[in-house]
Design an enzyme around this catalytic site. Structure first.
Site, PDB file in Angstrom:
ATOM      1  N   GLY A   1       4.258  -5.650   3.768  1.00 23.61           N
ATOM      2  CA  GLY A   1       4.246  -4.270   3.301  1.00 23.61           C
ATOM      3  C   GLY A   1       5.034  -4.020   2.032  1.00 23.61           C
ATOM      4  O   GLY A   1       4.912  -2.956   1.419  1.00 23.61           O
TER       5      GLY A   1
ATOM      6  N   GLU B   1       6.232 -11.131   6.424  1.00 19.91           N
ATOM      7  CA  GLU B   1       4.890 -11.568   6.022  1.00 19.91           C
ATOM      8  C   GLU B   1       4.408 -10.860   4.763  1.00 19.91           C
ATOM      9  O   GLU B   1       3.402 -10.145   4.786  1.00 19.91           O
ATOM     10  CB  GLU B   1       3.888 -11.236   7.133  1.00 19.91           C
ATOM     11  CG  GLU B   1       4.186 -11.862   8.448  1.00 19.91           C
ATOM     12  CD  GLU B   1       3.319 -11.296   9.559  1.00 19.91           C
ATOM     13  OE1 GLU B   1       3.352 -11.874  10.655  1.00 19.91           O
ATOM     14  OE2 GLU B   1       2.628 -10.289   9.337  1.00 19.91           O
ATOM     15  N   PRO B   2       5.110 -11.024   3.661  1.00 13.79           N
ATOM     16  CA  PRO B   2       4.663 -10.330   2.453  1.00 13.79           C
ATOM     17  C   PRO B   2       3.416 -10.966   1.845  1.00 13.79           C
ATOM     18  O   PRO B   2       3.315 -12.190   1.773  1.00 13.79           O
ATOM     19  CB  PRO B   2       5.866 -10.507   1.506  1.00 13.79           C
ATOM     20  CG  PRO B   2       6.548 -11.736   1.978  1.00 13.79           C
ATOM     21  CD  PRO B   2       6.287 -11.865   3.441  1.00 13.79           C
ATOM     22  N   GLY B   3       2.487 -10.139   1.451  1.00 12.99           N
ATOM     23  CA  GLY B   3       1.329 -10.630   0.702  1.00 12.99           C
ATOM     24  C   GLY B   3       1.497 -10.224  -0.751  1.00 12.99           C
ATOM     25  O   GLY B   3       1.733 -11.023  -1.648  1.00 12.99           O
ATOM     26  N   ARG B   4       1.435  -8.904  -0.954  1.00 13.99           N
ATOM     27  CA  ARG B   4       1.482  -8.336  -2.305  1.00 13.99           C
ATOM     28  C   ARG B   4       2.733  -8.742  -3.091  1.00 13.99           C
ATOM     29  O   ARG B   4       2.664  -9.090  -4.257  1.00 13.99           O
ATOM     30  CB  ARG B   4       1.450  -6.807  -2.171  1.00 13.99           C
ATOM     31  CG  ARG B   4       1.324  -6.054  -3.463  1.00 13.99           C
ATOM     32  CD  ARG B   4       1.393  -4.546  -3.200  1.00 13.99           C
ATOM     33  NE  ARG B   4       0.791  -4.173  -1.938  1.00 13.99           N
ATOM     34  CZ  ARG B   4      -0.476  -3.803  -1.792  1.00 13.99           C
ATOM     35  NH1 ARG B   4      -1.265  -3.734  -2.824  1.00 13.99           N
ATOM     36  NH2 ARG B   4      -0.946  -3.477  -0.601  1.00 13.99           N
TER      37      ARG B   4
ATOM     38  N   ARG C   1      -9.731  -2.280  -5.467  1.00 15.16           N
ATOM     39  CA  ARG C   1      -8.616  -1.405  -5.080  1.00 15.16           C
ATOM     40  C   ARG C   1      -8.666   0.000  -5.696  1.00 15.16           C
ATOM     41  O   ARG C   1      -8.406   0.982  -5.008  1.00 15.16           O
ATOM     42  CB  ARG C   1      -7.265  -2.067  -5.389  1.00 15.16           C
ATOM     43  CG  ARG C   1      -7.090  -3.438  -4.722  1.00 15.16           C
ATOM     44  CD  ARG C   1      -5.680  -3.973  -4.793  1.00 15.16           C
ATOM     45  NE  ARG C   1      -4.790  -3.205  -3.959  1.00 15.16           N
ATOM     46  CZ  ARG C   1      -3.957  -2.293  -4.393  1.00 15.16           C
ATOM     47  NH1 ARG C   1      -3.856  -2.046  -5.679  1.00 15.16           N
ATOM     48  NH2 ARG C   1      -3.214  -1.611  -3.568  1.00 15.16           N
TER      49      ARG C   1
ATOM     50  N   TYR D   1      -8.744   2.671  -2.706  1.00 13.58           N
ATOM     51  CA  TYR D   1      -7.470   3.322  -2.349  1.00 13.58           C
ATOM     52  C   TYR D   1      -6.962   4.243  -3.449  1.00 13.58           C
ATOM     53  O   TYR D   1      -5.809   4.676  -3.390  1.00 13.58           O
ATOM     54  CB  TYR D   1      -6.381   2.263  -2.121  1.00 13.58           C
ATOM     55  CG  TYR D   1      -6.744   1.138  -1.200  1.00 13.58           C
ATOM     56  CD1 TYR D   1      -7.073   1.374   0.131  1.00 13.58           C
ATOM     57  CD2 TYR D   1      -6.747  -0.188  -1.646  1.00 13.58           C
ATOM     58  CE1 TYR D   1      -7.386   0.333   0.981  1.00 13.58           C
ATOM     59  CE2 TYR D   1      -7.058  -1.232  -0.802  1.00 13.58           C
ATOM     60  CZ  TYR D   1      -7.375  -0.970   0.509  1.00 13.58           C
ATOM     61  OH  TYR D   1      -7.680  -2.002   1.344  1.00 13.58           O
TER      62      TYR D   1
ATOM     63  N   CYS E   1     -23.524   0.205 -10.550  1.00 10.23           N
ATOM     64  CA  CYS E   1     -24.353   1.397 -10.618  1.00 10.23           C
ATOM     65  C   CYS E   1     -23.860   2.453  -9.631  1.00 10.23           C
ATOM     66  O   CYS E   1     -24.559   2.803  -8.680  1.00 10.23           O
ATOM     67  CB  CYS E   1     -25.801   0.997 -10.343  1.00 10.23           C
ATOM     68  SG  CYS E   1     -26.940   2.211 -10.949  1.00 10.23           S
TER      69      CYS E   1
HETATM   70  N1  LLP Z   1       0.983  -8.906   7.923  1.00  5.42           N
HETATM   71  C1  LLP Z   1      -0.044  -8.284   8.497  1.00  5.42           C
HETATM   72  C2  LLP Z   1      -0.220  -8.380   9.947  1.00  5.42           C
HETATM   73  C3  LLP Z   1      -0.928  -7.532   7.730  1.00  5.42           C
HETATM   74  O1  LLP Z   1      -1.931  -6.896   8.313  1.00  5.42           O
HETATM   75  C4  LLP Z   1      -0.751  -7.454   6.329  1.00  5.42           C
HETATM   76  C5  LLP Z   1      -1.663  -6.681   5.485  1.00  5.42           C
HETATM   77  C6  LLP Z   1       0.324  -8.151   5.750  1.00  5.42           C
HETATM   78  C7  LLP Z   1       1.181  -8.865   6.591  1.00  5.42           C
HETATM   79  C8  LLP Z   1       0.619  -8.169   4.273  1.00  5.42           C
HETATM   80  O2  LLP Z   1       0.833  -6.917   3.740  1.00  5.42           O
HETATM   81  P1  LLP Z   1       1.437  -6.779   2.248  1.00  5.42           P
HETATM   82  O3  LLP Z   1       2.792  -7.405   2.250  1.00  5.42           O
HETATM   83  O4  LLP Z   1       0.513  -7.469   1.321  1.00  5.42           O
HETATM   84  O5  LLP Z   1       1.475  -5.322   2.003  1.00  5.42           O
HETATM   85  N2  LLP Z   1      -6.197  -4.307   0.931  1.00  5.42           N
HETATM   86  C9  LLP Z   1      -5.019  -3.483   0.869  1.00  5.42           C
HETATM   87  C10 LLP Z   1      -3.895  -3.993   1.722  1.00  5.42           C
HETATM   88  C11 LLP Z   1      -4.256  -4.145   3.171  1.00  5.42           C
HETATM   89  C12 LLP Z   1      -3.317  -5.049   3.859  1.00  5.42           C
HETATM   90  C13 LLP Z   1      -3.651  -5.271   5.277  1.00  5.42           C
HETATM   91  N3  LLP Z   1      -2.663  -6.024   5.964  1.00  5.42           N
HETATM   92  C14 LLP Z   1      -4.602  -3.307  -0.589  1.00  5.42           C
HETATM   93  O6  LLP Z   1      -5.305  -3.782  -1.472  1.00  5.42           O
HETATM   94  O7  LLP Z   1      -3.614  -2.648  -0.857  1.00  5.42           O
END
Ligand code: LLP
Length: 437
Positions: free
Chosen positions: A249, A291-294, A330, A334, A361
Site C-alpha cells: 500500500g 508487501e510493497p508493489g508500487r 491507470r 482510477y 477509440c
Molecule cells: N499485497 C496484497 C495482498 C495486495 O492485494 C496488493 C495490491 C499489494 C500487496 C501491493 O500493493 P501496493 O504496495 O502496490 O500498493 N492496480 C492498482 C493497485 C491495486 C493493487 C491491488 N493489490 C493501481 O494501479 O493503483
C-alpha cells in the site's frame, strides 16, 4: 523539493534540454527501439529495495519484504529484485509460475489469492508454496488437499480485514465490511481454532488495507485494530505466530508537489506498535512482513511515446500520442495522475495546455488532462513517468493493438527484455470452426 530534484529522484534529467533517463538520451532510445515502449532503470529498482530494506532492518532485523508481483511481473524485473534478496507476494498461479521462471524459490513466496479454486490449492501444495487464505470456507478444502497429496502442512495464514481501509481510489481500498477481501474480526478466532483442529501447526497472519497510501497516518486505525486481533488470537489459542504481515500500500508522489510517504511516520504507526506488542505479550518472535508493489517499482520506469497528431478543435488542444489506455490503464481506471514531460524542449519558449490523449477509440482515452507543456509538435516524443507499477501488467490489446516492448537500462547499456507483440500474437489462440472456413 525543486522540480529538477524531483525528476532526479526518478533518474531523469535534462541535458541541453534533452531528456536523459538512467543516463541515456531518450531521443536515442526512441530512434533505436521505437514507441510506445516501457523503459526500466535497473539501478532505481535496486536502490528502492535497498533503501526500504535498510530502513526496516534498522527497526527490526527479522523481516521479509515481499514484492507484490501484480505490480510488475516482467521476468528481468523480478530477477533484479530476487538478486537483491527480496521475497515475493503472488495472487495467482500465473504469478507463481512466473516467479519460478525468474529463478525464485517457493519458500520466498506467499500466495495471497482470493476466491481460490481447488486447482489453485493443488498447485500451491504441490509446489510447496505458503497459502494465505481469504475465507473461512477455504480452510477445509485446503486441508483436504494436503491430505490427498500426502504433503506435510506448511504454515497457514489468514488475511484479516480490519474494516478500516485506505487508498488512492475507491477501487484500490481493500478493507471494509462491504469489501470482498479477508475475514472480519468476528471470524478470526474461529479461523485459527479450526486451523489447529485440521492439524496445522504453524501460523502466520496478514492484512492489506489498500493501495496508493501517501499519508502514513492512514495506517493508524487499521493497524491498531489488526494488532488487537493478533493479540486476541495469540492469547486465546496460545498461538505463536511465525509471521505478521502488514501488506503493501505504500504510495509514491506521482505529482511533483506531493510529499513522499514518510517512512518514519510509517514506522511510528506500524512497526513500533508491532514491536511493542512483541514486548508486552508472549506471542513468540514473529517475522515482520510487508508487501510493497508500487513503492519498489513505480518510479523505476517510464513510457516513451510519440506525438502523432496535434489537434486544435477551436476549443481545446489535444496532443495525440501512440500510447493509450491499452498501454497505461491507470489514468482512466482510477483517475490517476502520471506526470508527462517532453523528451526534447530545445527552443521551446511558449507553454500551452494540452489533453494528452491516446489512439484508443474511446473518449476516456486520456493519459493526462489539462497539462501545461512546452508547445508540442507532431513527431515529437513524450515521457510518461512512474509507469513501473501496474503499468505493463495492466496493459491490454484492446482495439487489437499489440502490447509494447520493454527495455532495461543497466550501467549505460540497453537490454531488450520483451519484444513488442506482433499482429500474429493477437490471433494465436483463436480457432476457426470448419463451417466458417
Ligand atoms: N499485497 C496484497 C495482498 C495486495 O492485494 C496488493 C495490491 C499489494 C500487496 C501491493 O500493493 P501496493 O504496495 O502496490 O500498493 N492496480 C492498482 C493497485 C491495486 C493493487 C491491488 N493489490 C493501481 O494501479 O493503483
Amino acid at each position: 523539493m525543486k522540480y529538477a530534484d524531483w525528476l532526479n529522484t526518478r533518474g531523469l534529467e535534462y541535458r541541453n534540454d534533452v531528456l536523459y533517463f538512467a543516463g541515456m538520451n531518450t531521443l536515442d532510445i526512441v530512434e533505436k527501439y521505437g514507441t510506445p515502449i516501457y523503459v526500466i532503470n535497473e539501478q532505481m529498482v535496486r536502490e528502492r529495495y535497498k533503501k526500504l530494506k535498510k530502513f526496516v532492518n534498522s527497526e527490526y532485523k527479522k523481516n521479509q519484504i515481499h514484492f507484490a508481483v501484480k505490480a510488475n511481473s516482467t521476468l528481468s524485473f523480478l530477477r533484479v529484485l530476487n538478486s537483491e534478496g527480496a521475497s515475493f507476494d503472488c495472487t495467482s498461479q500465473g504469478e507463481i509460475f512466473t516467479c519460478f521462471k525468474a529463478g525464485i524459490s517457493s519458500e520466498k513466496i506467499i500466495y495471497t489469492g482470493n476466491m481460490f479454486t481447488e486447482d489453485d490449492f493443488e498447485f500451491a501444495v504441490k509446489n510447496d508454496v505458503l497459502v494465505n487464505l481469504d475465507s473461512l470456507s477455504q480452510l477445509k478444502r485446503l486441508a483436504d488437499i494436503y491430505e490427498k497429496l500426502g504433503k506435510e502442512k506448511l504454515t497457514i495464514s489468514f488475511r484479516i480485514n480490519p474494516e478500516f481501509g485506505a487508498g488512492e481510489h475507491i477501487h484500490t481500498i481493500t478493507a471494509g465490511k462491504d469489501v470482498k477481501f479477508g475475514i472480519l474480526e468476528g471470524q478470526a478466532i474461529e479461523a485459527y481454532r479450526k486451523a489447529k483442529e485440521f492439524g496445522f501447526e504453524n501460523f502466520g497472519i496478514h492484512q492489506h488495507i489498500g493501495s496508493g497510501i501517501i499519508n502514513a497516518y492512514d495506517y493508524e486505525k487499521p493497524t491498531e485494530k489488526y494488532l488487537n486481533i493478533v493479540k486476541t488470537i495469540a492469547k486465546t489459542l496460545e498461538i505463536k505466530f511465525e509471521f505478521i504481515d502488514f501488506g503493501g500500500g505504500l504510495g509514491i508522489p506521482y505529482q511533483p508537489k506531493e510529499k513522499p510517504l514518510d517512512l518514519n511516520v510509517y514506522s511510528k504507526i506500524v512497526i513500533k506498535p508491532f514491536l511493542e506488542l512483541l514486548k508486552s505479550e508472549d506471542i513468540g518472535e514473529p517475522e515482520f512482513k510487508i508487501e510493497p508493489g508500487r513503492y519498489l517499482s513505480a518510479e523505476s520506469s517510464i513510457i516513451l511515446t510519440q506525438i502523432n497528431t496535434i489537434k486544435n478543435n477551436g476549443y481545446k488542444l489535444f496532443a495525440g500520442v501512440d500510447a493509450g489506455f491499452n498501454t497505461l490503464l491507470r489514468p482512466i481506471l482510477y483517475d490517476s495522475y502520471h506526470h508527462i514531460i517532453p523528451c526534447n524542449k530545445k527552443g521551446k519558449e511558449k507553454s500551452l495546455t494540452y489533453d494528452v490523449v491516446g489512439p484508443i477509440c474511446e473518449s476516456g482515452d486520456i493519459l493526462g488532462k489539462n497539462r501545461e507543456l512546452p508547445e508540442l509538435n507532431e513527431k515529437e516524443f513524450l515521457a510518461i513517468l512512474d509507469a513501473g507499477a501496474y503499468g505493463f501488467t495492466m496493459s491490454s490489446t484492446y482495439n487489437s493493438r499489440p502490447r509494447t516492448a520493454e527495455i532495461l537500462i543497466k550501467d549505460g547499456h540497453i537490454h531488450k527484455i520483451r519484444e513488442a507483440e506482433a499482429y500474429d500474437d493477437l490471433l494465436k489462440k483463436q480457432i476457426i470452426p470448419d463451417h466458417l472456413k
